[in-house]
Design a protein around this motif. Structure first.
Motif, PDB file in Angstrom:
ATOM      1  N   TYR A 164     -26.220   3.299 -67.102  1.00 52.99           N
ATOM      2  CA  TYR A 164     -26.755   4.190 -67.945  1.00 52.99           C
ATOM      3  C   TYR A 164     -25.392   5.313 -68.412  1.00 52.99           C
ATOM      4  CZ  TYR A 164     -29.803   6.703 -71.026  1.00 52.99           C
ATOM      5  OH  TYR A 164     -30.503   7.257 -72.283  1.00 52.99           O
ATOM      6  N   ILE A 165     -24.848   5.864 -67.259  1.00 56.72           N
ATOM      7  CA  ILE A 165     -23.679   6.304 -67.232  1.00 56.72           C
ATOM      8  C   ILE A 165     -22.472   5.713 -67.737  1.00 56.72           C
ATOM      9  CG2 ILE A 165     -21.878   7.702 -65.858  1.00 56.72           C
ATOM     10  CD1 ILE A 165     -24.102   8.496 -63.783  1.00 56.72           C
ATOM     11  N   CYS A 166     -22.278   4.385 -67.434  1.00 54.18           N
ATOM     12  CA  CYS A 166     -21.076   3.597 -68.059  1.00 54.18           C
ATOM     13  C   CYS A 166     -21.407   3.293 -69.567  1.00 54.18           C
ATOM     14  CB  CYS A 166     -20.908   2.382 -67.117  1.00 54.18           C
ATOM     15  SG  CYS A 166     -20.472   2.610 -65.417  1.00 54.18           S
ATOM     16  N   ARG A 167     -22.576   3.225 -69.835  1.00 54.28           N
ATOM     17  CA  ARG A 167     -22.752   2.821 -71.305  1.00 54.28           C
ATOM     18  C   ARG A 167     -22.766   4.048 -72.111  1.00 54.28           C
ATOM     19  NH1 ARG A 167     -28.114  -0.260 -69.597  1.00 54.28           N
ATOM     20  NH2 ARG A 167     -27.349  -2.250 -68.895  1.00 54.28           N
ATOM     21  N   ARG A 168     -23.172   5.228 -71.826  1.00 53.03           N
ATOM     22  CA  ARG A 168     -22.951   6.424 -72.562  1.00 53.03           C
ATOM     23  C   ARG A 168     -21.420   6.810 -72.266  1.00 53.03           C
ATOM     24  NH1 ARG A 168     -25.742   6.416 -76.310  1.00 53.03           N
ATOM     25  NH2 ARG A 168     -25.105   8.496 -76.619  1.00 53.03           N
ATOM     26  N   MET A 169     -20.807   6.573 -71.338  1.00 56.20           N
ATOM     27  CA  MET A 169     -19.253   7.080 -71.621  1.00 56.20           C
ATOM     28  C   MET A 169     -18.658   6.153 -72.371  1.00 56.20           C
ATOM     29  SD  MET A 169     -18.115   7.767 -67.607  1.00 56.20           S
ATOM     30  CE  MET A 169     -18.189   9.361 -66.786  1.00 56.20           C
ATOM     31  N   LEU A 170     -18.978   5.050 -72.414  1.00 56.25           N
ATOM     32  CA  LEU A 170     -18.294   3.888 -73.527  1.00 56.25           C
ATOM     33  C   LEU A 170     -18.743   4.430 -75.035  1.00 56.25           C
ATOM     34  CD1 LEU A 170     -18.676   0.484 -71.916  1.00 56.25           C
ATOM     35  CD2 LEU A 170     -16.659   2.003 -72.070  1.00 56.25           C
ATOM     36  N   VAL A 171     -19.759   4.733 -75.097  1.00 57.41           N
ATOM     37  CA  VAL A 171     -20.334   5.125 -76.556  1.00 57.41           C
ATOM     38  C   VAL A 171     -19.599   6.521 -76.768  1.00 57.41           C
ATOM     39  CG1 VAL A 171     -22.226   6.052 -77.744  1.00 57.41           C
ATOM     40  CG2 VAL A 171     -22.467   4.106 -76.316  1.00 57.41           C
ATOM     41  N   ASN A 172     -19.261   7.239 -75.935  1.00 56.80           N
ATOM     42  CA  ASN A 172     -18.647   8.452 -76.181  1.00 56.80           C
ATOM     43  C   ASN A 172     -17.168   8.578 -76.080  1.00 56.80           C
ATOM     44  OD1 ASN A 172     -20.670  10.580 -76.923  1.00 56.80           O
ATOM     45  ND2 ASN A 172     -21.568   9.893 -74.944  1.00 56.80           N
ATOM     46  N   GLY A 173     -16.697   7.228 -76.080  1.00 58.33           N
ATOM     47  CA  GLY A 173     -15.131   7.233 -75.791  1.00 58.33           C
ATOM     48  C   GLY A 173     -14.407   7.686 -74.585  1.00 58.33           C
ATOM     49  N   ILE A 174     -15.181   7.609 -73.544  1.00 55.12           N
ATOM     50  CA  ILE A 174     -14.720   8.158 -72.403  1.00 55.12           C
ATOM     51  C   ILE A 174     -14.227   6.774 -71.363  1.00 55.12           C
ATOM     52  CG2 ILE A 174     -15.126   9.580 -70.175  1.00 55.12           C
ATOM     53  CD1 ILE A 174     -17.420  11.134 -71.994  1.00 55.12           C
ATOM     54  N   ILE A 175     -13.278   7.041 -70.875  1.00 55.01           N
ATOM     55  CA  ILE A 175     -12.532   6.009 -69.980  1.00 55.01           C
ATOM     56  C   ILE A 175     -13.307   6.056 -68.743  1.00 55.01           C
ATOM     57  CG2 ILE A 175     -10.841   5.042 -68.780  1.00 55.01           C
ATOM     58  CD1 ILE A 175      -8.710   5.842 -70.998  1.00 55.01           C
ATOM     59  N   LEU A 176     -13.866   5.190 -68.159  1.00 57.85           N
ATOM     60  CA  LEU A 176     -14.716   4.915 -66.959  1.00 57.85           C
ATOM     61  C   LEU A 176     -13.767   5.409 -65.620  1.00 57.85           C
ATOM     62  CD1 LEU A 176     -16.642   1.766 -67.202  1.00 57.85           C
ATOM     63  CD2 LEU A 176     -17.480   3.823 -67.887  1.00 57.85           C
ATOM     64  N   PRO A 177     -14.330   6.285 -64.770  1.00 59.08           N
ATOM     65  CA  PRO A 177     -13.528   6.676 -63.684  1.00 59.08           C
ATOM     66  C   PRO A 177     -13.398   5.411 -62.965  1.00 59.08           C
ATOM     67  CG  PRO A 177     -15.714   7.504 -63.570  1.00 59.08           C
ATOM     68  CD  PRO A 177     -15.320   7.060 -65.173  1.00 59.08           C
ATOM     69  N   ARG A 178     -12.437   5.333 -61.733  1.00 62.00           N
ATOM     70  CA  ARG A 178     -12.334   4.090 -61.311  1.00 62.00           C
ATOM     71  C   ARG A 178     -13.682   3.555 -60.317  1.00 62.00           C
ATOM     72  NH1 ARG A 178      -7.697   2.072 -58.686  1.00 62.00           N
ATOM     73  NH2 ARG A 178      -6.620   3.795 -59.354  1.00 62.00           N
ATOM     74  N   VAL A 179     -14.405   4.576 -59.800  1.00 60.76           N
ATOM     75  CA  VAL A 179     -15.631   4.199 -58.875  1.00 60.76           C
ATOM     76  C   VAL A 179     -16.708   3.352 -59.952  1.00 60.76           C
ATOM     77  CG1 VAL A 179     -17.097   6.324 -59.307  1.00 60.76           C
ATOM     78  CG2 VAL A 179     -17.146   4.963 -57.232  1.00 60.76           C
ATOM     79  N   LEU A 180     -16.631   3.733 -61.296  1.00 59.55           N
ATOM     80  CA  LEU A 180     -17.671   3.039 -62.088  1.00 59.55           C
ATOM     81  C   LEU A 180     -17.243   1.846 -62.965  1.00 59.55           C
ATOM     82  CD1 LEU A 180     -19.374   6.122 -63.825  1.00 59.55           C
ATOM     83  CD2 LEU A 180     -20.377   4.346 -62.091  1.00 59.55           C
ATOM     84  N   GLN A 181     -15.693   1.469 -62.564  1.00 56.38           N
ATOM     85  CA  GLN A 181     -15.025   0.256 -63.035  1.00 56.38           C
ATOM     86  C   GLN A 181     -15.579  -1.051 -62.124  1.00 56.38           C
ATOM     87  OE1 GLN A 181     -10.995   1.030 -63.727  1.00 56.38           O
ATOM     88  NE2 GLN A 181     -11.401   2.877 -64.863  1.00 56.38           N
ATOM     89  N   ILE A 182     -16.446  -1.881 -62.787  1.00 52.84           N
ATOM     90  CA  ILE A 182     -16.759  -2.817 -61.892  1.00 52.84           C
ATOM     91  C   ILE A 182     -16.802  -4.256 -62.501  1.00 52.84           C
ATOM     92  CG2 ILE A 182     -18.832  -1.259 -61.096  1.00 52.84           C
ATOM     93  CD1 ILE A 182     -20.720  -3.257 -62.875  1.00 52.84           C
ATOM     94  N   SER A 183     -16.138  -4.138 -63.725  1.00 58.33           N
ATOM     95  CA  SER A 183     -16.057  -5.490 -64.322  1.00 58.33           C
ATOM     96  C   SER A 183     -14.718  -6.439 -63.453  1.00 58.33           C
ATOM     97  CB  SER A 183     -15.348  -5.087 -65.897  1.00 58.33           C
ATOM     98  OG  SER A 183     -15.066  -6.378 -66.355  1.00 58.33           O
ATOM     99  N   GLY A 184     -15.209  -7.544 -63.418  1.00 59.86           N
ATOM    100  CA  GLY A 184     -14.330  -8.392 -62.726  1.00 59.86           C
ATOM    101  C   GLY A 184     -14.319  -8.342 -61.104  1.00 59.86           C
ATOM    102  N   LYS A 185     -14.933  -7.413 -60.667  1.00 58.90           N
ATOM    103  CA  LYS A 185     -15.044  -7.235 -59.074  1.00 58.90           C
ATOM    104  C   LYS A 185     -16.104  -7.996 -58.533  1.00 58.90           C
ATOM    105  CE  LYS A 185     -13.234  -2.428 -58.915  1.00 58.90           C
ATOM    106  NZ  LYS A 185     -13.791  -0.885 -58.695  1.00 58.90           N
ATOM    107  N   LYS A 186     -15.835  -8.320 -57.345  1.00 60.05           N
ATOM    108  CA  LYS A 186     -16.706  -9.045 -56.334  1.00 60.05           C
ATOM    109  C   LYS A 186     -17.534  -8.183 -55.924  1.00 60.05           C
ATOM    110  CE  LYS A 186     -13.536 -12.712 -54.920  1.00 60.05           C
ATOM    111  NZ  LYS A 186     -12.302 -12.138 -55.760  1.00 60.05           N
ATOM    112  N   PRO A 187     -19.133  -8.446 -55.681  1.00 62.79           N
ATOM    113  CA  PRO A 187     -20.023  -7.684 -55.156  1.00 62.79           C
ATOM    114  C   PRO A 187     -19.710  -6.441 -54.043  1.00 62.79           C
ATOM    115  CG  PRO A 187     -21.016  -9.813 -55.732  1.00 62.79           C
ATOM    116  CD  PRO A 187     -19.552  -9.826 -55.591  1.00 62.79           C
ATOM    117  N   TRP A 188     -18.991  -7.066 -53.252  1.00 64.49           N
ATOM    118  CA  TRP A 188     -18.553  -6.130 -51.952  1.00 64.49           C
ATOM    119  C   TRP A 188     -17.271  -5.250 -52.204  1.00 64.49           C
ATOM    120  CZ3 TRP A 188     -18.149 -11.771 -52.305  1.00 64.49           C
ATOM    121  CH2 TRP A 188     -16.979 -12.131 -52.396  1.00 64.49           C
TER     122      TRP A 188
END
Length: 252
Positions: free
Chosen positions: A139-163
């Motif tokens: 939810y936080i990630c989606r609302r940041m994107l909607v509001n034009g806010i760049i995701l902080p590193r700890v919320l950037q999960i795209s392309g990462k392995k689960p671990w």
């Protein structure tokens, strides 16, 4: 015989806990009345509502008020509770909970982002929430994107392995791989003898309290209490004693 949880925590777990922020969010519908949505969004909500459970046969307007806040496309983040554990020289823990709240979602999200980016854990920062993977983090990630806010590193999960994703979820920890099973935070608090956070309101009342009662402070107190319960649950799940009440500070 069950092992008694310890009040003194070993150095390895202390180091881990110093890198963890415990979070909870409260969300509400973006507008207080279905009729305030523009025509395009009204149609899209009605299309979505067909697939949702409306056991009480609520009107479109009432069903919107009850359910819209859960969905990031129709809701917004009203407040975020952030908890961190600090230790004394004997590794005795204290919990500090800070509330970030406001009617302006952008201000709330930017304030939260600032806390994440300034945390001394740096790239080792971890976030913990109950059902966080399914709700809070997404939810936080989606609302940041909607509001034009760049995701902080700890919320950037795209392309990462689960671990590689620094997210902890007490619901996942409780499931032990049983992904068909959901257990709420309040039930887990009960079975671990942790005081409930549902003293003033419960989650399904948040939208009404905000839009009808106009009492954001009550919601922020509830959110802060959930962060305390979440933190205590994580301690119990790691066979540690509860943090003593006198060592818990909430900043609203």
């Amino acid at each position: 015989m069950a092992k008694t949880p310890t009040a003194v925590i070993d150095d390895v777990f202390v180091k881990h806990l110093k890198n963890v922020l415990f979070i909870d969010i409260e969300t509400v519908s973006q507008v207080p009345d279905f009729e305030m949505l523009n025509e395009r969004l009204q149609k899209l909500w009605l299309k979505k509502a067909v697939f949702l459970n409306n056991e009480e046969n609520l009107s479109d307007a009432d069903f919107y008020l009850k359910k819209a806040g859960i969905y990031s496309e129709f809701g917004k983040i009203l407040c975020i509770g952030v908890g961190g554990i600090v230790f004394d020289d004997e590794n005795k823990p204290s919990l500090r909970v800070k509330m970030i709240g406001g009617d302006d979602e952008v201000d709330v999200l930017l304030s939260f982002k600032k806390i994440l980016e300034k945390h001394k854990a740096g790239n080792n920062l971890m976030l913990c929430a109950h059902n966080g993977r399914e709700f809070d983090f997404a939810y936080i990630c989606r609302r940041m994107l909607v509001n034009g806010i760049i995701l902080p590193r700890v919320l950037q999960i795209s392309g990462k392995k689960p671990w590689e994703i620094n997210h902890l979820d007490t619901l996942d920890l409780w499931k032990f791989g049983d992904y068909k099973h959901f257990t709420g935070l309040d039930l887990l608090a009960a079975i671990f003898n942790i005081p409930s956070s549902k003293n003033e309101i419960s989650g399904d009342q948040v939208n009404h309290v905000y839009h009808v009662e106009k009492d954001r402070a009550k919601i922020e107190r509830y959110c802060a209490a959930d962060v305390v319960v979440l933190t205590q649950l994580y301690m119990k799940m790691n066979n540690c004693a509860l943090i003593e009440e006198e060592n818990i500070e909430v900043i609203l």
